[in-house]
Design an enzyme around this catalytic site. Sequence first.
Site, PDB file in Angstrom:
ATOM      1  N   HIS A   6      52.186   0.995  74.601  1.00  0.00           N
ATOM      2  CA  HIS A   6      51.623  -0.347  74.423  1.00  0.00           C
ATOM      3  C   HIS A   6      52.647  -1.239  73.715  1.00  0.00           C
ATOM      4  CE1 HIS A   6      48.845  -3.512  73.162  1.00  0.00           C
ATOM      5  NE2 HIS A   6      48.020  -3.054  74.087  1.00  0.00           N
TER       6      HIS A   6
ATOM      7  N   PHE B 157      46.319 -10.195  77.638  1.00  0.00           N
ATOM      8  CA  PHE B 157      47.558 -10.483  76.897  1.00  0.00           C
ATOM      9  C   PHE B 157      47.887 -11.973  76.800  1.00  0.00           C
ATOM     10  CE2 PHE B 157      48.310  -6.047  78.302  1.00  0.00           C
ATOM     11  CZ  PHE B 157      48.516  -5.455  77.054  1.00  0.00           C
TER      12      PHE B 157
ATOM     13  N   TYR C  25      41.251 -11.432  73.213  1.00  0.00           N
ATOM     14  CA  TYR C  25      41.514 -11.811  71.825  1.00  0.00           C
ATOM     15  C   TYR C  25      40.218 -12.352  71.211  1.00  0.00           C
ATOM     16  CZ  TYR C  25      46.460 -11.609  73.171  1.00  0.00           C
ATOM     17  OH  TYR C  25      47.695 -11.217  73.628  1.00  0.00           O
TER      18      TYR C  25
ATOM     19  N   ASP D 183      40.597  -5.534  75.449  1.00  0.00           N
ATOM     20  CA  ASP D 183      39.633  -6.536  74.990  1.00  0.00           C
ATOM     21  C   ASP D 183      40.264  -7.921  75.027  1.00  0.00           C
ATOM     22  OD1 ASP D 183      37.360  -5.164  74.328  1.00  0.00           O
ATOM     23  OD2 ASP D 183      37.429  -5.626  72.199  1.00  0.00           O
TER      24      ASP D 183
END
Length: 220
Positions: A187, A78, A67, A65
């Site tokens: 992750h 990211f 931010y 997703d």
Amino acid sequence: MIINIEENWKNILQPEFEKESFKNLTRFVKSEYLNHICYPEEKNIFSAFNTCSLENLKVVIIGQDPYHGKGQANGLCFSVMDNMKQPPSLKNIFKELQADLDRPIPTSGNLSSWARQGVLLLNSTLTVREGEAGSHQNKGWEQFTDAVIDKVSKQKEHLVFLLWGKFAQSKIKLINLNKHKVLVAPHPSPLGAWRGWFGCKHFSKTNEYLNKESLKEIVW
């Protein structure tokens, strides 16, 4: 929603834009941006494609997703806008980068310099409502971005796919493992980075593979 996307990407993705599911997605996103605060800015929804040209594509990093905090998302997974505080996962990405390549930790969390060199920073869902993580999931974005992964896997050669975490690793079924290099790791989130994110050396391993295939390495 305005489909502002670079011409060569548009050419291979045109069949997706014509699907009823994408038309329904377009209506949903348009309504969300009219009635709620959403991220990234509408002009940046397709930034991953407009910053990383199809011709130059070498590496694919898959996020989930955007931010959902004010001013953070810039359309690249990211990545955050310049002058924004680096989120925890991005901090851990930079810590591993520093350990792997002995590079100073970047002061900016804007990863557009990676994208311009051929790194597709692709979120599975390209939009989100402010303060509501996952609010635009299961509306059609995943179908579109899965098609992106499938198409680049079929049309390109010698890509490196960096799959960080279980969600990204679920996309491995879309990738031709005979043509491309896939690197997997936990992750980089603080919740799981200790399980093997640190020490994965994905940045040096990516460049080793690109060098082996006579491709220009990424200046991370």
